[in-house]
Design a protein around this motif. Structure first.
Motif, PDB file in Angstrom:
ATOM      1  N   GLU A  13      32.326  51.581  42.956  1.00  0.00           N
ATOM      2  CA  GLU A  13      31.434  50.438  43.131  1.00  0.00           C
ATOM      3  C   GLU A  13      31.483  49.516  41.916  1.00  0.00           C
ATOM      4  O   GLU A  13      31.612  48.298  42.059  1.00  0.00           O
ATOM      5  CB  GLU A  13      29.992  50.901  43.377  1.00  0.00           C
ATOM      6  N   SER A  14      31.410  50.094  40.717  1.00  0.00           N
ATOM      7  CA  SER A  14      31.461  49.293  39.493  1.00  0.00           C
ATOM      8  C   SER A  14      32.821  48.632  39.322  1.00  0.00           C
ATOM      9  O   SER A  14      32.912  47.452  38.964  1.00  0.00           O
ATOM     10  CB  SER A  14      31.184  50.166  38.271  1.00  0.00           C
ATOM     11  N   LEU A  15      33.867  49.385  39.583  1.00  0.00           N
ATOM     12  CA  LEU A  15      35.220  48.864  39.450  1.00  0.00           C
ATOM     13  C   LEU A  15      35.451  47.701  40.417  1.00  0.00           C
ATOM     14  O   LEU A  15      35.988  46.656  40.037  1.00  0.00           O
ATOM     15  CB  LEU A  15      36.237  49.971  39.704  1.00  0.00           C
ATOM     16  N   THR A  16      35.014  47.871  41.654  1.00  0.00           N
ATOM     17  CA  THR A  16      35.160  46.811  42.650  1.00  0.00           C
ATOM     18  C   THR A  16      34.398  45.567  42.222  1.00  0.00           C
ATOM     19  O   THR A  16      34.904  44.455  42.330  1.00  0.00           O
ATOM     20  CB  THR A  16      34.655  47.293  44.021  1.00  0.00           C
ATOM     21  N   GLY A  17      33.198  45.755  41.712  1.00  0.00           N
ATOM     22  CA  GLY A  17      32.405  44.617  41.239  1.00  0.00           C
ATOM     23  C   GLY A  17      33.097  43.865  40.119  1.00  0.00           C
ATOM     24  O   GLY A  17      33.151  42.631  40.123  1.00  0.00           O
ATOM     25  N   GLN A  18      33.663  44.593  39.163  1.00  0.00           N
ATOM     26  CA  GLN A  18      34.378  43.955  38.052  1.00  0.00           C
ATOM     27  C   GLN A  18      35.579  43.168  38.544  1.00  0.00           C
ATOM     28  O   GLN A  18      35.846  42.060  38.087  1.00  0.00           O
ATOM     29  CB  GLN A  18      34.831  45.007  37.041  1.00  0.00           C
ATOM     30  N   LEU A  49      35.038  49.481  50.354  1.00  0.00           N
ATOM     31  CA  LEU A  49      35.197  48.612  49.181  1.00  0.00           C
ATOM     32  C   LEU A  49      36.671  48.444  48.816  1.00  0.00           C
ATOM     33  O   LEU A  49      37.126  47.341  48.503  1.00  0.00           O
ATOM     34  CB  LEU A  49      34.418  49.175  47.992  1.00  0.00           C
ATOM     35  N   ILE A  50      37.423  49.526  48.854  1.00  0.00           N
ATOM     36  CA  ILE A  50      38.855  49.446  48.546  1.00  0.00           C
ATOM     37  C   ILE A  50      39.571  48.595  49.592  1.00  0.00           C
ATOM     38  O   ILE A  50      40.428  47.778  49.253  1.00  0.00           O
ATOM     39  CB  ILE A  50      39.462  50.856  48.428  1.00  0.00           C
ATOM     40  N   ASN A  51      39.197  48.736  50.844  1.00  0.00           N
ATOM     41  CA  ASN A  51      39.793  47.900  51.892  1.00  0.00           C
ATOM     42  C   ASN A  51      39.483  46.426  51.668  1.00  0.00           C
ATOM     43  O   ASN A  51      40.330  45.566  51.912  1.00  0.00           O
ATOM     44  CB  ASN A  51      39.307  48.337  53.276  1.00  0.00           C
ATOM     45  N   ARG A  52      38.300  46.116  51.173  1.00  0.00           N
ATOM     46  CA  ARG A  52      37.944  44.723  50.872  1.00  0.00           C
ATOM     47  C   ARG A  52      38.797  44.177  49.732  1.00  0.00           C
ATOM     48  O   ARG A  52      39.199  43.014  49.747  1.00  0.00           O
ATOM     49  CB  ARG A  52      36.467  44.607  50.530  1.00  0.00           C
ATOM     50  N   LEU A  53      39.059  45.020  48.732  1.00  0.00           N
ATOM     51  CA  LEU A  53      39.937  44.593  47.640  1.00  0.00           C
ATOM     52  C   LEU A  53      41.335  44.280  48.174  1.00  0.00           C
ATOM     53  O   LEU A  53      41.936  43.261  47.807  1.00  0.00           O
ATOM     54  CB  LEU A  53      40.036  45.683  46.566  1.00  0.00           C
ATOM     55  N   LEU A  54      41.852  45.151  49.016  1.00  0.00           N
ATOM     56  CA  LEU A  54      43.183  44.932  49.586  1.00  0.00           C
ATOM     57  C   LEU A  54      43.216  43.656  50.424  1.00  0.00           C
ATOM     58  O   LEU A  54      44.180  42.897  50.386  1.00  0.00           O
ATOM     59  CB  LEU A  54      43.611  46.141  50.415  1.00  0.00           C
ATOM     60  N   TYR A  55      42.155  43.405  51.173  1.00  0.00           N
ATOM     61  CA  TYR A  55      42.049  42.177  51.963  1.00  0.00           C
ATOM     62  C   TYR A  55      42.099  40.956  51.028  1.00  0.00           C
ATOM     63  O   TYR A  55      42.821  39.995  51.281  1.00  0.00           O
ATOM     64  CB  TYR A  55      40.738  42.171  52.759  1.00  0.00           C
ATOM     65  N   ILE A  57      43.429  40.701  48.088  1.00  0.00           N
ATOM     66  CA  ILE A  57      44.773  40.548  47.519  1.00  0.00           C
ATOM     67  C   ILE A  57      45.712  39.943  48.551  1.00  0.00           C
ATOM     68  O   ILE A  57      46.459  38.996  48.267  1.00  0.00           O
ATOM     69  CB  ILE A  57      45.301  41.893  46.996  1.00  0.00           C
ATOM     70  N   ARG A  58      45.679  40.472  49.777  1.00  0.00           N
ATOM     71  CA  ARG A  58      46.563  39.966  50.841  1.00  0.00           C
ATOM     72  C   ARG A  58      46.328  38.494  51.141  1.00  0.00           C
ATOM     73  O   ARG A  58      47.256  37.757  51.454  1.00  0.00           O
ATOM     74  CB  ARG A  58      46.352  40.767  52.130  1.00  0.00           C
ATOM     75  N   HIS A  59      45.085  38.052  51.044  1.00  0.00           N
ATOM     76  CA  HIS A  59      44.735  36.685  51.415  1.00  0.00           C
ATOM     77  C   HIS A  59      44.646  35.749  50.213  1.00  0.00           C
ATOM     78  O   HIS A  59      44.173  34.613  50.344  1.00  0.00           O
ATOM     79  CB  HIS A  59      43.435  36.676  52.216  1.00  0.00           C
ATOM     80  N   GLY A  60      45.089  36.208  49.067  1.00  0.00           N
ATOM     81  CA  GLY A  60      45.154  35.346  47.888  1.00  0.00           C
ATOM     82  C   GLY A  60      43.824  35.102  47.198  1.00  0.00           C
ATOM     83  O   GLY A  60      43.708  34.202  46.378  1.00  0.00           O
ATOM     84  N   LEU A  61      42.813  35.884  47.527  1.00  0.00           N
ATOM     85  CA  LEU A  61      41.512  35.721  46.897  1.00  0.00           C
ATOM     86  C   LEU A  61      41.446  36.444  45.557  1.00  0.00           C
ATOM     87  O   LEU A  61      40.647  36.092  44.697  1.00  0.00           O
ATOM     88  CB  LEU A  61      40.410  36.254  47.826  1.00  0.00           C
ATOM     89  N   LEU A  62      42.293  37.459  45.391  1.00  0.00           N
ATOM     90  CA  LEU A  62      42.376  38.223  44.149  1.00  0.00           C
ATOM     91  C   LEU A  62      43.829  38.246  43.689  1.00  0.00           C
ATOM     92  O   LEU A  62      44.736  38.258  44.510  1.00  0.00           O
ATOM     93  CB  LEU A  62      41.900  39.666  44.356  1.00  0.00           C
ATOM     94  N   ARG A  63      44.012  38.272  42.370  1.00  0.00           N
ATOM     95  CA  ARG A  63      45.354  38.356  41.807  1.00  0.00           C
ATOM     96  C   ARG A  63      45.577  39.731  41.218  1.00  0.00           C
ATOM     97  O   ARG A  63      44.664  40.354  40.702  1.00  0.00           O
ATOM     98  CB  ARG A  63      45.542  37.344  40.679  1.00  0.00           C
ATOM     99  N   VAL A  64      46.823  40.177  41.271  1.00  0.00           N
ATOM    100  CA  VAL A  64      47.225  41.422  40.632  1.00  0.00           C
ATOM    101  C   VAL A  64      47.961  41.044  39.353  1.00  0.00           C
ATOM    102  O   VAL A  64      48.936  40.299  39.386  1.00  0.00           O
ATOM    103  CB  VAL A  64      48.127  42.267  41.557  1.00  0.00           C
ATOM    104  N   VAL A  65      47.455  41.519  38.222  1.00  0.00           N
ATOM    105  CA  VAL A  65      48.053  41.182  36.921  1.00  0.00           C
ATOM    106  C   VAL A  65      48.439  42.454  36.193  1.00  0.00           C
ATOM    107  O   VAL A  65      47.953  43.529  36.489  1.00  0.00           O
ATOM    108  CB  VAL A  65      47.072  40.348  36.049  1.00  0.00           C
ATOM    109  N   ASP A  66      49.324  42.307  35.209  1.00  0.00           N
ATOM    110  CA  ASP A  66      49.718  43.454  34.377  1.00  0.00           C
ATOM    111  C   ASP A  66      48.947  43.463  33.145  1.00  0.00           C
ATOM    112  O   ASP A  66      48.270  43.525  32.488  1.00  0.00           O
ATOM    113  CB  ASP A  66      51.196  43.395  34.029  1.00  0.00           C
TER     114      ASP A  66
END
Length: 66
Positions: A13-18, A49-55, A57-66
């Motif tokens: 929950e905390s990780l998803t929020g961050q 919550l994890i499925n929402r994160l994946l959604y 990312i797929r739809h460009g709402l979140l970025r994956v960075v290194d």
């Protein structure tokens, strides 16, 4: 060669929020989520919550960075 990541356990929950607030998922975030998935002890709400994160990312709402 990648440096070994060290992190402190954090609730999904905390990780998803961050991640949602920052708009990006770091390598450490990905390792923590992967570790939680591999333990196979997630509640239904954590899986959602994890499925929402994946959604996001797929739809460009979140970025994956290194």
């Amino acid at each position: 060669m990648y440096a070994k990541a060290h992190w402190h356990p954090i609730s999904i929950e905390s990780l998803t929020g961050q991640i949602m607030v920052s708009g990006q998922m770091t390598r450490t975030d990905r390792y923590q989520i992967r570790s939680a998935l591999l333990t196979d002890s997630l509640s239904e709400s954590e899986q959602i919550l994890i499925n929402r994160l994946l959604y996001g990312i797929r739809h460009g709402l979140l970025r994956v960075v290194d």
